[in-house]
Design an enzyme around this catalytic site. Structure first.
Site: not given
Ligand code: GLP
Length: 243
Positions: A142, A135, A67, A137
């Protein structure tokens, strides 16, 4: 789903590196689906370390990322393109031409999504790395996203904007939209490796592993993938009853 519970984040990173390296050692031109966020940073550090010490060769791999924020150019230090270059690609010596990510600055978002769909079709992933949002995702899919989706533009949930604000100077600077690989395309990867660390992920991990498969918690679909491994630390596994 295969579940590996580790003592802490460092052990998660070490076990994850073993799996990623095994894919590349077995197939030098592997296609790696990669993720951003703070969770994979330890893994990326270990991959670079092993590349430097043992010479594991990444010169033939191709990467596709999950993404990208809409509205951020690749040279913005909060863009995921920048994150990947600085935290992984430069360290592994992977040429920019072998790496793929959505163009956050695309003026025609529908055309950009179609371009990425075609790219994913042409590059079947040997492994897809994932983190998980608090959440539930995955990528930027989402809660409420259909399991049939391909690449699309999403409006980020308030909770995701809040979670990701820590990387920006203020909440206002966090982009409100992002391009993301769709749920169907995540599930198309031959193998999936999902990482979760810390107490803040415990509810999402519980829902993903022991809850019903529902679009209300996107990661729950991974229960139905034939080759998915979850590596998490004890804090993230706190609510699991079946390990
Ligand atoms: C973002 C990314 C996700 C990732 C998530 C969790 O929203 N788009 O791909 O898994 O954050 O991030 P973190 O690893 O910093 O908790």
């Amino acid at each position: 789903m295969k579940i590996i519970v580790c003592k802490d984040a460092a052990e998660v990173a070490a076990r994850a590196a073993e799996i990623m390296q095994a894919v590349v050692c077995e197939k030098s031109d592997a296609v790696l689906g990669l993720a951003t966020g703070s969770t994979p940073l330890g893994l990326y550090h270990n991959l670079i370390d092993a590349h430097n010490r043992e010479g594991i060769d990444y010169s033939h791999v191709t990467t596709v990322n999950l993404d990208e924020y809409a509205g951020l150019p690749a040279d913005n230090d909060q863009s995921y393109a920048y994150f990947m270059r600085h935290n992984l690609f430069d360290g592994l010596g992977i040429a920019p031409t072998q790496t793929h990510i959505e163009n956050g600055m695309a003026t025609d978002p529908a055309a950009e999504c179609a371009r990425y769909d075609a790219l994913l079709e042409a590059l079947p992933r040997d492994i897809q790395l994932l983190g998980i949002g608090s959440n539930g995702h995955i990528a930027f899919n989402e809660p409420g996203t259909s399991f049939d989706t391909t690449t699309h533009v999403v409006d980020l949930k308030e909770s995701t904007i809040r979670d990701n604000a820590r990387f920006f100077a203020s909440m206002e600077e966090v982009p409100r939209q992002a391009f993301t690989m769709g749920m169907k395309q995540i599930m198309d990867a031959k193998q999936i490796l999902i990482l979760a660390t810390g107490e803040a992920k415990a509810d999402a991990v519980y829902g993903m592993v022991e809850g019903e498969v529902t679009t209300a918690l996107p990661a729950s679909i991974l229960q139905t993938h034939p080759a998915c491994t979850l590596i998490c630390d004890e804090a993230a596994a706190r609510r699991l009853t079946n390990v």
